[in-house]
Motif scaffolding. Structure first.
Motif, short mmCIF file in Angstrom:
data_model
loop_
_atom_site.label_atom_id
_atom_site.label_comp_id
_atom_site.label_asym_id
_atom_site.label_seq_id
_atom_site.Cartn_x
_atom_site.Cartn_y
_atom_site.Cartn_z
N GLN A 1 -1.12 -1.20 12.00
CA GLN A 1 -1.18 -1.69 10.71
C GLN A 1 -0.87 -3.18 10.84
O GLN A 1 -0.46 -3.79 11.43
CB GLN A 1 -0.32 -0.95 9.65
CG GLN A 1 -0.67 0.61 9.44
CD GLN A 1 0.34 1.16 8.67
OE1 GLN A 1 1.67 1.01 8.80
NE2 GLN A 1 -0.15 2.08 7.75
N THR B 1 -5.52 -8.91 -0.38
CA THR B 1 -5.64 -7.37 -0.82
C THR B 1 -5.98 -7.33 -2.38
O THR B 1 -6.47 -6.16 -2.62
CB THR B 1 -4.47 -6.65 -0.48
OG1 THR B 1 -3.31 -7.16 -1.24
CG2 THR B 1 -4.30 -6.67 1.07
N ILE C 1 -5.03 -2.08 7.21
CA ILE C 1 -4.12 -2.87 5.89
C ILE C 1 -3.23 -1.94 5.53
O ILE C 1 -3.61 -0.78 4.94
CB ILE C 1 -4.98 -3.66 4.96
CG1 ILE C 1 -6.01 -4.62 5.66
CG2 ILE C 1 -4.46 -4.25 3.97
CD1 ILE C 1 -7.03 -5.36 4.57
N ALA C 2 -1.80 -2.63 5.45
CA ALA C 2 -0.77 -1.85 4.84
C ALA C 2 0.10 -2.60 3.84
O ALA C 2 0.98 -1.91 3.32
CB ALA C 2 -0.21 -1.06 5.86
N ASP C 3 -0.11 -3.87 3.80
CA ASP C 3 0.57 -4.44 2.81
C ASP C 3 -0.05 -6.07 2.81
O ASP C 3 -1.29 -6.12 3.12
CB ASP C 3 1.92 -5.12 3.75
CG ASP C 3 2.96 -5.46 2.88
OD1 ASP C 3 2.90 -5.56 1.77
OD2 ASP C 3 4.35 -5.62 3.57
N CYS C 4 0.52 -6.83 1.73
CA CYS C 4 0.03 -8.12 1.30
C CYS C 4 0.83 -8.99 2.27
O CYS C 4 2.05 -8.95 2.06
CB CYS C 4 0.07 -8.31 -0.05
SG CYS C 4 -0.09 -10.20 -0.57
N THR D 1 2.41 2.50 2.48
CA THR D 1 2.16 3.34 3.69
C THR D 1 2.45 2.84 5.03
O THR D 1 2.41 3.35 5.89
CB THR D 1 0.29 3.71 3.92
OG1 THR D 1 -0.02 2.34 3.93
CG2 THR D 1 0.00 4.18 2.91
N CYS D 2 3.09 1.54 4.77
CA CYS D 2 3.50 0.87 5.93
C CYS D 2 4.81 1.43 6.81
O CYS D 2 5.85 1.56 6.22
CB CYS D 2 3.66 -0.63 5.55
SG CYS D 2 3.77 -1.90 7.01
N THR E 1 -8.94 -4.22 0.91
CA THR E 1 -7.89 -3.36 0.37
C THR E 1 -7.32 -2.52 1.23
O THR E 1 -7.78 -2.45 2.53
CB THR E 1 -8.50 -2.66 -0.72
OG1 THR E 1 -9.78 -1.91 -0.49
CG2 THR E 1 -9.01 -3.58 -2.06
N CYS E 2 -6.21 -1.70 0.82
CA CYS E 2 -5.50 -0.89 1.75
C CYS E 2 -6.33 0.23 2.54
O CYS E 2 -7.39 0.61 2.13
CB CYS E 2 -4.69 -0.06 0.86
SG CYS E 2 -3.34 -1.02 -0.18
N CYS F 1 0.73 -1.19 0.06
CA CYS F 1 -0.02 0.06 -0.04
C CYS F 1 0.97 1.18 -0.01
O CYS F 1 0.14 2.41 -0.04
CB CYS F 1 -0.78 0.05 1.17
SG CYS F 1 -1.91 -1.41 1.33
#
Lengths: 200, 137
Positions: free
Chosen positions: B37, B43, B85-88, B30-31, B65-66, B28
């Motif tokens: 997070q 995602t 959520i910030a990542d997969c 943003t992590c 999703t993000c 995303c």
């Protein structure tokens, strides 16, 4: 389980110099496994937690740490008589040294100091692939970077698909993935391995 | 989403020290390790193709999703944290069938990774892997 107010009060007193040993005994341990109060969450999801800090230790004056956050912010972290310390294993305050990396959780004091209830020194949790296995080392790859993992006799343990941790590493296989909890050796690409979780 | 039981671990992201310095800011963008997070295995199609929780028999893992919020409850002590959520991740299929237990409470398969800030709000980072329940936050 202690409440957030109990922890704040205890850590405040500890950070102010009353080492809190009597209070800690009266209110129970602040060890990580008992310190997680189910209180109303702050901050909001997605936001930074002011009661948490990470970075590299750039100075230490008795039990006050100066930490350079990875985002550039400076943190002052007060270790107290009730702070729990992990550095490859549970250990003592004197093992926290300049140059170490850390994660810290505690209570942000009005003067901006974080009174630490727990610090995890040099801790890493890496998903890696195993590229070779030696007698006392594992060669690992993490996000394209080589990492050398040192096996510590009597400490390093392996978990195979959720089984209880054992000291026998013989079932690890080159080419497989693993998750490694360990302690970084500052300034290097080397870690000491606490636990390795083997993939299928 | 009804509560989904599984394993939770933690991961570092964003600016970081040591081996974590190579991890980046996640899918995303943003992590950060210091934020509340998490990484979620579904995602996007591309994410799901990497994590493949379905191969472990994990169902009920909705596409999120993000920025979507989940709550994670530590089944060892009841502590709960709400994160976005910030990542997969995690890569569930690498550890199919793996079980984490505390006392008599167990859960199987990796379903979420928290940032250090979030994980340390509900458990010790040195615990590494614990059983949890995930709900919509």
């Amino acid at each position: 389980m202690t409440t957030t107010m109990d922890r704040r009060s205890l850590l405040t007193r500890a950070a102010l110099g009353a080492t809190g040993l009597v209070a800690a005994g009266a209110m129970g341990s602040l060890a990580p496994e008992t310190a997680f109060a189910a209180a109303t969450q702050y901050p909001e999801p997605g936001q930074p937690d002011p009661n948490f800090a990470e970075g590299l230790i750039i100075g230490r004056n008795q039990d006050l740490l100066q930490v350079q956050g990875s985002d550039g912010r400076l943190h002052r972290i007060q270790l107290t008589g009730v702070t729990s310390v992990w550095k490859l294993r549970p250990t003592t305050l004197d093992q926290v040294r300049v140059g170490d990396g850390l994660y810290a959780r505690g209570v942000l004091m009005p003067d901006g100091t974080l009174a630490a209830e727990s610090v995890w020194v040099n801790i890493v949790n890496l998903t890696v692939s195993i590229t070779s296995i030696g007698r006392s080392t594992l060669q690992l790859e993490h996000h394209g970077q080589k990492v050398v993992g040192y096996v510590q006799p009597g400490l390093t343990a392996a978990v195979y698909n959720g089984t209880p941790a054992v000291s026998d590493l013989s079932m690890l296989k080159v080419g497989r993935h693993a998750q490694v909890i360990g302690a970084w050796r500052p300034g290097t690409n080397e870690i000491d391995i606490a636990t390795v979780y083997a993939s299928n | 989403m009804a509560g989904l039981n599984g394993e939770v671990s933690w991961f570092c992201c964003g600016n970081a020290w040591g081996p974590c310095a190579s991890t980046g800011r996640g899918a995303c963008g943003t992590c950060h390790s210091g934020n509340f997070q998490h990484a979620w295995p579904n995602t996007s199609d591309a994410c799901f193709a990497i994590t493949h929780p379905d191969t472990c028999g994990v169902t009920g893992m909705s596409r999120r999703t993000c920025g979507f919020r989940h709550s994670t409850t530590n089944l060892c002590n009841g502590s709960r944290v709400v994160t976005s959520i910030a990542d997969c991740g995690p890569q569930t299929d690498l550890f199919c069938g793996e079980r984490a237990c505390c006392g008599g409470t167990c859960a199987s398969n990796r379903i979420v990774d928290l940032t250090p800030a979030a994980f340390s709000a509900i458990a010790s980072l040195s615990a590494g892997l614990i059983p949890c329940t995930i709900d919509v936050g």
